[in-house]
Design a protein around this motif. Structure first.
Motif, PDB file in Angstrom:
ATOM      1  N   ASP A  61     -12.112  13.505  -6.228  1.00 10.14           N
ATOM      2  CA  ASP A  61     -11.843  12.063  -6.093  1.00 10.14           C
ATOM      3  C   ASP A  61     -12.303  11.539  -4.726  1.00 10.14           C
ATOM      4  OD1 ASP A  61     -10.093   9.707  -7.552  1.00 10.14           O
ATOM      5  OD2 ASP A  61     -10.120   9.572  -5.364  1.00 10.14           O
ATOM      6  N   SER A  62     -13.177  10.536  -4.770  1.00  7.83           N
ATOM      7  CA  SER A  62     -13.771  10.022  -3.530  1.00  7.83           C
ATOM      8  C   SER A  62     -12.706   9.553  -2.530  1.00  7.83           C
ATOM      9  CB  SER A  62     -14.752   8.883  -3.839  1.00  7.83           C
ATOM     10  OG  SER A  62     -14.096   7.814  -4.489  1.00  7.83           O
ATOM     11  N   SER A  63     -11.711   8.816  -3.011  1.00  9.85           N
ATOM     12  CA  SER A  63     -10.713   8.277  -2.074  1.00  9.85           C
ATOM     13  C   SER A  63      -9.851   9.393  -1.481  1.00  9.85           C
ATOM     14  CB  SER A  63      -9.834   7.234  -2.768  1.00  9.85           C
ATOM     15  OG  SER A  63     -10.632   6.175  -3.247  1.00  9.85           O
ATOM     16  N   ALA A  64      -9.492  10.378  -2.310  1.00 15.56           N
ATOM     17  CA  ALA A  64      -8.707  11.517  -1.808  1.00 15.56           C
ATOM     18  C   ALA A  64      -9.513  12.295  -0.764  1.00 15.56           C
ATOM     19  CB  ALA A  64      -8.317  12.435  -2.976  1.00 15.56           C
ATOM     20  N   ILE A  65     -10.795  12.514  -1.064  1.00 21.28           N
ATOM     21  CA  ILE A  65     -11.644  13.272  -0.131  1.00 21.28           C
ATOM     22  C   ILE A  65     -11.774  12.516   1.198  1.00 21.28           C
ATOM     23  CG2 ILE A  65     -14.014  14.072   0.262  1.00 21.28           C
ATOM     24  CD1 ILE A  65     -14.164  14.557  -2.842  1.00 21.28           C
ATOM     25  N   ILE A  66     -11.938  11.197   1.112  1.00 15.27           N
ATOM     26  CA  ILE A  66     -12.107  10.400   2.338  1.00 15.27           C
ATOM     27  C   ILE A  66     -10.819  10.393   3.168  1.00 15.27           C
ATOM     28  CG2 ILE A  66     -12.497   8.043   3.187  1.00 15.27           C
ATOM     29  CD1 ILE A  66     -14.614   7.835   0.826  1.00 15.27           C
ATOM     30  N   GLN A  67      -9.666  10.333   2.516  1.00 15.16           N
ATOM     31  CA  GLN A  67      -8.382  10.441   3.252  1.00 15.16           C
ATOM     32  C   GLN A  67      -8.315  11.771   3.993  1.00 15.16           C
ATOM     33  OE1 GLN A  67      -5.541   8.435   3.363  1.00 15.16           O
ATOM     34  NE2 GLN A  67      -6.155   6.827   1.940  1.00 15.16           N
ATOM     35  N   TYR A  68      -8.716  12.845   3.307  1.00 10.61           N
ATOM     36  CA  TYR A  68      -8.704  14.191   3.899  1.00 10.61           C
ATOM     37  C   TYR A  68      -9.648  14.251   5.113  1.00 10.61           C
ATOM     38  CZ  TYR A  68      -9.891  19.197   4.250  1.00 10.61           C
ATOM     39  OH  TYR A  68     -10.136  20.472   4.700  1.00 10.61           O
ATOM     40  N   LEU A  69     -10.880  13.729   4.932  1.00  8.12           N
ATOM     41  CA  LEU A  69     -11.861  13.776   6.025  1.00  8.12           C
ATOM     42  C   LEU A  69     -11.396  12.939   7.211  1.00  8.12           C
ATOM     43  CD1 LEU A  69     -15.184  13.433   3.960  1.00  8.12           C
ATOM     44  CD2 LEU A  69     -14.284  15.513   5.049  1.00  8.12           C
ATOM     45  N   GLU A  70     -10.754  11.818   6.924  1.00  4.77           N
ATOM     46  CA  GLU A  70     -10.287  10.929   8.000  1.00  4.77           C
ATOM     47  C   GLU A  70      -9.218  11.630   8.847  1.00  4.77           C
ATOM     48  OE1 GLU A  70     -11.450   8.028   8.845  1.00  4.77           O
ATOM     49  OE2 GLU A  70      -9.871   6.849   9.778  1.00  4.77           O
ATOM     50  N   ARG A  71      -8.318  12.357   8.191  1.00  2.00           N
ATOM     51  CA  ARG A  71      -7.256  13.052   8.923  1.00  2.00           C
ATOM     52  C   ARG A  71      -7.831  14.220   9.725  1.00  2.00           C
ATOM     53  NH1 ARG A  71      -1.668  12.631   8.317  1.00  2.00           N
ATOM     54  NH2 ARG A  71      -2.154  10.549   7.623  1.00  2.00           N
ATOM     55  N   LYS A  72      -8.840  14.878   9.133  1.00  2.00           N
ATOM     56  CA  LYS A  72      -9.406  16.063   9.789  1.00  2.00           C
ATOM     57  C   LYS A  72     -10.393  15.700  10.902  1.00  2.00           C
ATOM     58  CE  LYS A  72     -11.016  20.558   8.632  1.00  2.00           C
ATOM     59  NZ  LYS A  72     -11.844  21.419   7.829  1.00  2.00           N
ATOM     60  N   HIS A  73     -11.100  14.603  10.716  1.00  2.00           N
ATOM     61  CA  HIS A  73     -12.108  14.143  11.695  1.00  2.00           C
ATOM     62  C   HIS A  73     -11.839  12.661  11.960  1.00  2.00           C
ATOM     63  CE1 HIS A  73     -14.681  17.775  11.039  1.00  2.00           C
ATOM     64  NE2 HIS A  73     -14.178  17.695   9.821  1.00  2.00           N
ATOM     65  N   PRO A  74     -10.845  12.352  12.800  1.00  2.00           N
ATOM     66  CA  PRO A  74     -10.373  10.955  12.917  1.00  2.00           C
ATOM     67  C   PRO A  74     -11.393   9.964  13.491  1.00  2.00           C
ATOM     68  CG  PRO A  74      -8.827  12.510  13.938  1.00  2.00           C
ATOM     69  CD  PRO A  74     -10.059  13.279  13.614  1.00  2.00           C
ATOM     70  N   GLU A  75     -12.368  10.453  14.251  1.00  2.00           N
ATOM     71  CA  GLU A  75     -13.305   9.512  14.902  1.00  2.00           C
ATOM     72  C   GLU A  75     -14.729   9.678  14.394  1.00  2.00           C
ATOM     73  OE1 GLU A  75     -12.276   7.134  16.821  1.00  2.00           O
ATOM     74  OE2 GLU A  75     -10.206   7.858  16.927  1.00  2.00           O
ATOM     75  N   PRO A  76     -15.454   8.581  14.218  1.00  2.93           N
ATOM     76  CA  PRO A  76     -14.979   7.209  14.195  1.00  2.93           C
ATOM     77  C   PRO A  76     -14.152   6.953  12.937  1.00  2.93           C
ATOM     78  CG  PRO A  76     -17.290   7.276  13.548  1.00  2.93           C
ATOM     79  CD  PRO A  76     -16.919   8.670  13.917  1.00  2.93           C
ATOM     80  N   ALA A  77     -13.134   6.125  13.073  1.00  4.54           N
ATOM     81  CA  ALA A  77     -12.208   5.887  11.967  1.00  4.54           C
ATOM     82  C   ALA A  77     -12.850   5.008  10.894  1.00  4.54           C
ATOM     83  CB  ALA A  77     -10.952   5.211  12.498  1.00  4.54           C
ATOM     84  N   VAL A  78     -12.580   5.329   9.634  1.00  2.00           N
ATOM     85  CA  VAL A  78     -12.978   4.414   8.549  1.00  2.00           C
ATOM     86  C   VAL A  78     -11.737   3.796   7.897  1.00  2.00           C
ATOM     87  CG1 VAL A  78     -15.205   5.517   8.061  1.00  2.00           C
ATOM     88  CG2 VAL A  78     -13.148   6.274   6.817  1.00  2.00           C
ATOM     89  N   LEU A  79     -10.543   4.213   8.359  1.00  2.00           N
ATOM     90  CA  LEU A  79      -9.288   3.612   7.909  1.00  2.00           C
ATOM     91  C   LEU A  79      -8.600   2.994   9.125  1.00  2.00           C
ATOM     92  CD1 LEU A  79      -8.044   6.465   5.548  1.00  2.00           C
ATOM     93  CD2 LEU A  79      -8.893   4.236   4.868  1.00  2.00           C
ATOM     94  N   PRO A  80      -8.264   1.697   9.058  1.00  5.04           N
ATOM     95  CA  PRO A  80      -7.645   1.039  10.219  1.00  5.04           C
ATOM     96  C   PRO A  80      -6.235   1.573  10.487  1.00  5.04           C
ATOM     97  CG  PRO A  80      -8.351  -0.568   8.549  1.00  5.04           C
ATOM     98  CD  PRO A  80      -8.468   0.779   7.937  1.00  5.04           C
ATOM     99  N   ARG A  81      -5.784   1.441  11.727  1.00  4.37           N
ATOM    100  CA  ARG A  81      -4.426   1.863  12.087  1.00  4.37           C
ATOM    101  C   ARG A  81      -3.404   0.752  11.805  1.00  4.37           C
ATOM    102  NH1 ARG A  81      -4.131   6.560  14.370  1.00  4.37           N
ATOM    103  NH2 ARG A  81      -1.939   6.218  14.875  1.00  4.37           N
ATOM    104  N   ASP A  82      -3.827  -0.489  11.999  1.00  4.05           N
ATOM    105  CA  ASP A  82      -2.929  -1.624  11.765  1.00  4.05           C
ATOM    106  C   ASP A  82      -2.466  -1.638  10.304  1.00  4.05           C
ATOM    107  OD1 ASP A  82      -2.042  -4.507  12.609  1.00  4.05           O
ATOM    108  OD2 ASP A  82      -3.062  -4.722  10.680  1.00  4.05           O
ATOM    109  N   ALA A  83      -1.162  -1.869  10.101  1.00  5.46           N
ATOM    110  CA  ALA A  83      -0.577  -1.763   8.757  1.00  5.46           C
ATOM    111  C   ALA A  83      -1.232  -2.727   7.771  1.00  5.46           C
ATOM    112  CB  ALA A  83       0.931  -2.034   8.833  1.00  5.46           C
ATOM    113  N   ARG A  84      -1.401  -3.975   8.180  1.00  6.84           N
ATOM    114  CA  ARG A  84      -1.986  -4.965   7.252  1.00  6.84           C
ATOM    115  C   ARG A  84      -3.442  -4.641   6.956  1.00  6.84           C
ATOM    116  NH1 ARG A  84       0.704 -10.800   8.777  1.00  6.84           N
ATOM    117  NH2 ARG A  84       2.839 -10.061   8.623  1.00  6.84           N
ATOM    118  N   ASP A  85      -4.176  -4.259   8.009  1.00  4.86           N
ATOM    119  CA  ASP A  85      -5.594  -3.926   7.796  1.00  4.86           C
ATOM    120  C   ASP A  85      -5.732  -2.700   6.891  1.00  4.86           C
ATOM    121  OD1 ASP A  85      -6.399  -6.055   9.282  1.00  4.86           O
ATOM    122  OD2 ASP A  85      -6.903  -4.912  11.085  1.00  4.86           O
TER     123      ASP A  85
END
Ligand SMILES: N[C@@H](CCC(=O)N[C@@H](CS)C(=O)NCC(=O)O)C(=O)O
Length: 207
Positions: A61-85
Motif C-alpha cells: 500500500d502506497s500510503s502505508a509505505i510512505i508513512q513508514y519511509l517518513e518515520r524512518k527517513h524524516p528529512e525532507p518531510a513529506v508529511l507536515p507536523r502541524d495538526a491541521r496541515d
C-alpha cells in the motif's frame, strides 16, 4: 531496500517520488500487479502494487509505505507536523487514491492498456464520458482550492504527490486538463510534474 511495481502505476509512482525526495537508495523491481514472485506476494497479500521489502520487513500500500519511509527517513518531510496541515494532507492523499485515480486512469486503460497489453479494443465512448461528464466535478473542486504551487502549508507534501500522480497517466492517454477552463489546475499539475523527483519517477522502469 526493494520496491515492487511498474512505474506505470500511479500508486508505485507515489512511492518512487518519496524515495527520490528523500534520496533513499532502492532496488526497483518493475513487475505488474498479480505477479507470482513469492517475495512480492508475501509483501502484498492481494497482489497489488506497490510493495516494499526492507530487510525482513514487508509492506504493501502506497500510503502505508510512505508513512513508514517518513518515520524512518524524516528529512525532507513529506508529511507536515502541524495538526491541521497533516489532516489536510491525508484528505488529499485519500482524494487522489479514491476519487481522482479511478477517473484519471480510465482514458489510460482504454487507449493504452486495453490495446497494448490486453489486446482488446479501446472504447472511445468511455473516454468521452470521463472527460466530458466525470472529471469536471473533481477538476472544479481542485480549481477552487489551488492558490499556489502546493496544496498544503506552502510546501511540497504527500498531498501534491497523490493528487498529481495519475495526471501522468491521463497525459500518456493523450488527454490533459483544459487550461482555458481550469487554468490554476493546469498550471499546478504542470509545475508539480516538473519537480526532479517526479521526473525521476516518470523515468523509472516500466517493466
Ligand atoms: N491502496 C493501494 C492501491 C494499489 C492498487 O490498486 N494498485 C493497482 C495498480 S495501479 C493494482 O495493483 N491493481 C490490482 C488489483 O486491484 O488487484 C495503494 O495505495 O497502494
Amino acid at each position: 531496500m526493494k520496491l515492487y511495481g511498474t512505474s506505470l502505476s500511479p500508486f508505485v509512482r507515489k512511492v518512487l517520488v518519496v524515495l527520490a525526495e528523500k534520496g533513499i537508495e532502492v532496488r526497483h523491481v518493475p513487475l505488474r500487479f498479480h505477479d507470482p514472485d513469492p517475495r512480492f506476494r508475501a509483501a502484498s497479500p492481494f497482489g497489488k502494487i506497490p510493495a516494499l521489502e526492507d530487510g525482513d520487513f514487508l509492506l504493501a500500500d502506497s500510503s502505508a509505505i510512505i508513512q513508514y519511509l517518513e518515520r524512518k527517513h524524516p528529512e525532507p518531510a513529506v508529511l507536515p507536523r502541524d495538526a491541521r496541515d497533516l489532516g489536510r494532507t491525508v484528505w488529499y492523499d485519500e482524494l487522489g487514491d479514491t476519487e481522482l485515480f479511478p477517473l484519471l486512469i480510465k482514458p489510460f486503460v482504454q487507449r493504452v492498456l486495453r490495446p497494448q497489453l490486453m489486446k482488446l479494443p479501446c472504447d472511445e465512448a468511455v473516454v468521452g464520458q470521463c472527460m466530458a461528464e466525470e472529471l469536471p466535478r473533481p477538476f472544479d473542486y481542485l480549481e477552487g482550492v489551488i492558490d499556489g504551487p502546493y496544496l498544503v502549508g506552502g510546501a511540497f507534501t504527500l498531498a501534491d504527490i497523490s493528487v498529481v500522480t495519475a495526471f501522468h497517466n491521463l497525459h500518456l492517454a493523450g488527454e490533459a486538463v483544459e487550461a482555458g477552463r481550469w487554468p490554476r489546475l493546469a498550471a499546478y499539475v504542470a509545475g508539480i510534474l516538473e519537480r526532479p523527483s517526479f521526473k525521476a519517477a516518470l523515468a523509472a522502469r516500466q517493466g
